[in-house]
Design an enzyme around this catalytic site. Structure first.
Site, short mmCIF file in Angstrom:
data_model
loop_
_atom_site.label_atom_id
_atom_site.label_comp_id
_atom_site.label_asym_id
_atom_site.label_seq_id
_atom_site.Cartn_x
_atom_site.Cartn_y
_atom_site.Cartn_z
N GLU A 81 0.81 -1.22 0.00
CA GLU A 81 0.00 0.00 0.00
C GLU A 81 0.84 1.27 0.00
OE1 GLU A 81 -3.66 2.20 2.36
OE2 GLU A 81 -2.71 0.44 3.28
N ASP A 101 -0.90 -5.13 3.00
CA ASP A 101 -1.47 -3.94 3.64
C ASP A 101 -0.95 -3.91 5.07
OD1 ASP A 101 -2.94 -1.84 4.61
OD2 ASP A 101 -4.85 -2.53 3.83
N ASP A 104 -4.50 -2.15 7.94
CA ASP A 104 -5.82 -1.91 7.38
C ASP A 104 -6.71 -1.40 8.50
OD1 ASP A 104 -7.79 -2.03 5.26
OD2 ASP A 104 -8.76 -3.51 6.54
N THR A 106 -6.37 2.31 9.08
CA THR A 106 -5.48 3.35 9.60
C THR A 106 -6.26 4.45 10.31
OG1 THR A 106 -3.80 2.93 7.91
CG2 THR A 106 -3.73 5.06 8.98
N ASP A 231 -6.19 -4.59 0.06
CA ASP A 231 -7.31 -4.80 0.97
C ASP A 231 -7.98 -6.15 0.74
OD1 ASP A 231 -7.31 -2.11 2.13
OD2 ASP A 231 -8.11 -1.45 0.20
#
Length: 288
Positions: A81, A101, A104, A106, A231
């Site tokens: 990411e 990621d 996930d 944030t 994701d």
């Protein structure tokens, strides 16, 4: 979640066993860092919008995971990411590829809201082989390997068998775009499902954990426009191995780079959700 039985123990061995074991250990290490950082002060910056956040911990965790994987598997490729946010291309080739990621959820992490996870997916020949997702605060390790089942802390996962939208709990996420036209479409999609008498629509702030709830049977469907391949990669394997369906919002096969998805415990439910949705265009990960 079904109780674990001896014949449901998570299987060992297989062609990518070393990769899988490394992914599990890195997810657990990353989870310790994230859990500790959750209660600390954070330096927060934005990416594509005021709602698209990143912290130093995102970068720290991603650097840890990628550097360790590069040491062990120097010929492999990576999609991650924060590297993508910095301009790295998202290209899924035939080579073994890690899709990462680091945090996930944030926004949840920034606000100390505990729905936060690290996600590591792995693909070979453009086929997803396994996924590892660690819910850091609840210490729940979700795993799925192609053809070998999906598990949470050693207990086998099984999706809901619900086919009736009027009896469904549906999960979604808002996405980073907050312009008036996008918000209107987002709210309209939610309204359509509520008019169809879905039991409820939930937004928990972590797409990977929402998808894990679907895999466990705690929810019946999930949809989103604006999520990314990092994701979706690990969670897709987990849902499929739990008996579920992951597909494009058009009703066609999943395109990992399309930034859109419908997932459900049954094909009937996934089709009903897809038919109810209006498309929100976020472009493609491999064209950015």
């Amino acid at each position: 979640m079904k109780p674990s039985r001896e014949d449901e123990a998570e299987p060992a061995g297989g062609p990518w066993e070393e990769c899988f074991e490394v992914a599990v250990q890195l997810a657990l290490r990353a989870g310790q860092i994230i859990r500790k950082a959750l209660s600390e002060e954070k330096r927060v910056s934005t990416k594509t919008s005021a709602a698209d956040l990143v912290t130093e911990t995102d970068h720290l965790v991603e650097d840890l995971i990628i550097s360790e994987l590069q040491k062990k598997f120097p010929s492999h490729r990576f999609i991650a990411e924060e590297a993508a946010a910095a301009g790295a291309k998202c290209v899924l080739t035939l080579s073994p590829t890690w899709i990462v990621d680091p945090i996930d959820g944030t926004c949840n992490f920034v606000h100390r809201f505990p729905t936060v996870a690290v996600s590591i997916g792995f693909a070979v020949n453009q086929e997803l082989e396994f996924g590892v997702i660690y819910h850091c605060t609840e210490e729940r390790l979700y795993t799925g390997r192609r053809g070998r089942g999906a598990f949470c802390n050693g207990q086998r996962l099984q999706v809901s068998g619900e086919t009736d939208l009027s009896k469904a709990l549906v999960l979604t996420e808002i996405g980073p775009k907050r312009d008036p036209a996008t918000l209107k479409l987002f709210l309209s999609n939610m309204e359509r499902l509520l008019h169809a008498k879905a039991h409820g629509v939930r937004v928990i702030g972590s797409s990977t954990l929402a998808l894990c709830h679907l895999a466990s049977g705690a929810a019946d469907a999930y949809y989103q426009f604006g999520l990314h391949c990092w994701d979706l990669a690990a969670a897709t394997v987990i849902i499929r191995e739990a008996g579920g369906i992951v597909m494009d919002t058009s009703g066609g096969p999943l395109d990992l780079m399309s930034c859109r998805v419908v997932a459900a415990g049954t094909r009937e439910m996934a089709t009903l959700i897809a038919q109810a949705l209006q498309t929100i265009n976020y472009g493609r990960d491999d064209e950015k």
